[in-house]
Design an enzyme around this catalytic site. Structure first.
Site, PDB file in Angstrom:
ATOM      1  N   HIS A  50       0.944  -1.074   0.184  1.00  0.00           N
ATOM      2  CA  HIS A  50      -0.331  -0.125   0.123  1.00  0.00           C
ATOM      3  C   HIS A  50       0.483   1.232   0.039  1.00  0.00           C
ATOM      4  O   HIS A  50       1.983   1.349   0.570  1.00  0.00           O
ATOM      5  CB  HIS A  50      -1.120   0.110   0.791  1.00  0.00           C
ATOM      6  CG  HIS A  50      -1.833  -0.841   1.423  1.00  0.00           C
ATOM      7  ND1 HIS A  50      -1.984  -1.704   2.283  1.00  0.00           N
ATOM      8  CD2 HIS A  50      -2.866  -1.706  -0.314  1.00  0.00           C
ATOM      9  CE1 HIS A  50      -2.675  -2.906   1.898  1.00  0.00           C
ATOM     10  NE2 HIS A  50      -3.799  -3.102   0.509  1.00  0.00           N
ATOM     11  N   ASP A  53       2.329   1.392   3.178  1.00  0.00           N
ATOM     12  CA  ASP A  53       3.483   0.902   3.645  1.00  0.00           C
ATOM     13  C   ASP A  53       4.373   1.466   3.193  1.00  0.00           C
ATOM     14  O   ASP A  53       5.511   1.117   3.503  1.00  0.00           O
ATOM     15  CB  ASP A  53       2.790  -0.765   3.182  1.00  0.00           C
ATOM     16  CG  ASP A  53       1.150  -1.412   3.230  1.00  0.00           C
ATOM     17  OD1 ASP A  53       1.370  -1.393   4.449  1.00  0.00           O
ATOM     18  OD2 ASP A  53       1.061  -1.759   2.581  1.00  0.00           O
TER      19      ASP A  53
END
Ligand code: GLO
Ligand code: MG
Length: 346
Positions: A50, A53
């Protein structure tokens, strides 16, 4: 049959801590470095990300800072010999995406969603992947009267067009899911994803990601969905897992619920030579909430192992005998032949 060499990946969120809507975490969080180490040790090749992330607290950072942190991550990945498979904007967490992201009724929120997607594309470029995954989590309705389906399609196309214009090499892989968190999502199936691609400024760069559980939630056969997307050359990523019927999204280990369906998914991947254009096999699976810390990676290890065992099963399936049974319309025998093969008896 060509001997495909598959490459595997997972995301940091797949090493989850056990929380569900009814209870807190059951395992303490692990560091990113620990997850990266495990990925290598278990024989995986790439990681999915993501946007946050890759760059934590992304909403509070400048474009410059985002690029700087993405470059630092790229270095860590290069040093570890791990590729980034894709980047996906997490468009379901912020208060700005409460009523949807690209299809929000509030223009300020729609702008936020598009800006954030463009930043995610910048991160993907730095990480060396051209795939932006779009799981359209909140693009749908809780009640039909709150949005117009027709207008929502226009808004989605507008958003996709801005992304395609932002970077001439990015490819958008839409990950359809029919429901959860929404009552009804606007892009529930692969057919919808491939159809909306046709309305964009560059349909060749809009394709799909199939997740087993999402197909089952839509009442569809994951193997047929894979065949359908691959007939268009549009299956650019894959989230294998399993799902027991129509309930919440379970993200069970691959093959855990329906081994025969898993066999059929691997069989169509083999037939279509999935992976031959560099695509990865990703497992979007979660540990059971009861999982002890010392068994934390088993759901990923087991999914990969089951996949590879099923590749052997597909390759040793007697296709000649199956063709004879098909020609004789002896589907009764064909059915039993598949069962015996999966049971290990011929
Ligand atoms: C949830 C989705 C989710 C996405 C991931 C990548 O149902 O499967 O896990 O795949 O966020 O966008
Ligand atoms: Mg998924």
């Amino acid at each position: 049959m060509p001997q495909n060499r598959y490459r595997f990946c997972f995301g940091p969120w797949n090493v989850s801590e056990g929380q569900d809507p009814y209870g807190p975490t059951t395992r303490p969080p692990q560091s990113f470095d620990w997850k990266l180490d495990q990925l290598k040790t278990l024989g995986f090749d790439a990681m999915m990300f993501h946007d946050d992330d890759a760059v934590p607290d992304i909403d509070d950072k400048s474009e410059q800072q985002i690029l700087k942190e993405a470059k630092q991550l790229r270095k860590r990945l290069d040093d570890a010999g791990v590729a980034a498979e894709m980047v996906a904007p997490r468009l379901w967490f912020s208060p700005m995406t409460m009523d949807g992201a690209y299809t929000s009724n509030d223009p300020k929120c729609r702008r936020y969603a598009i800006d954030r997607s463009l930043r995610a594309i910048d991160i993907a470029k730095v990480l060396g992947t051209d795939i932006l995954v779009l799981w359209l989590a909140r693009e749908g309705t809780y009640l039909r009267e709150s949005k117009s389906g027709r207008r929502s399609v226009e808004l989605l196309v507008e958003a996709f067009d801005k992304m395609l214009a932002h970077d001439k090499s990015v490819r958008l892989a839409i990950e359809p899911k029919p429901n959860e968190p929404m009552d009804h999502a606007y892009i529930p199936t692969i057919g919808h994803a491939l159809a909306i691609a046709q309305l964009t400024r560059d349909s060749k760069r809009v394709g799909a990601l199939i997740e087993t559980a999402h197909c089952i939630l839509a009442g569809l056969d994951p193997a047929d969905e894979i065949d359908f997307a691959m007939s268009f050359g549009k299956l650019w990523s894959l989230h294998l897992n399993d799902q027991n019927g129509l309930k919440f999204d379970q993200d069970k280990p691959f093959g855990s619920n329906n081994l025969r369906s898993a066999f059929n998914q691997v069989r169509v991947l083999e037939r279509n030579q999935y992976g031959s254009n560099g695509e990865y096999v990703c497992f979007d699976v979660h540990p059971f909430r009861t999982t002890r810390v010392e068994h934390w990676m088993k759901h990923l290890e087991n999914s990969r192992r089951t996949f590879l065992r099923l590749v052997e099963k597909v390759r040793s399936f007697d296709e000649g005998r199956a063709a004879e049974l098909i020609a004789n319309r002896d589907y009764q025998a064909l059915d039993q032949m598949v069962i015996e093969h999966l049971l290990g008896r011929e």
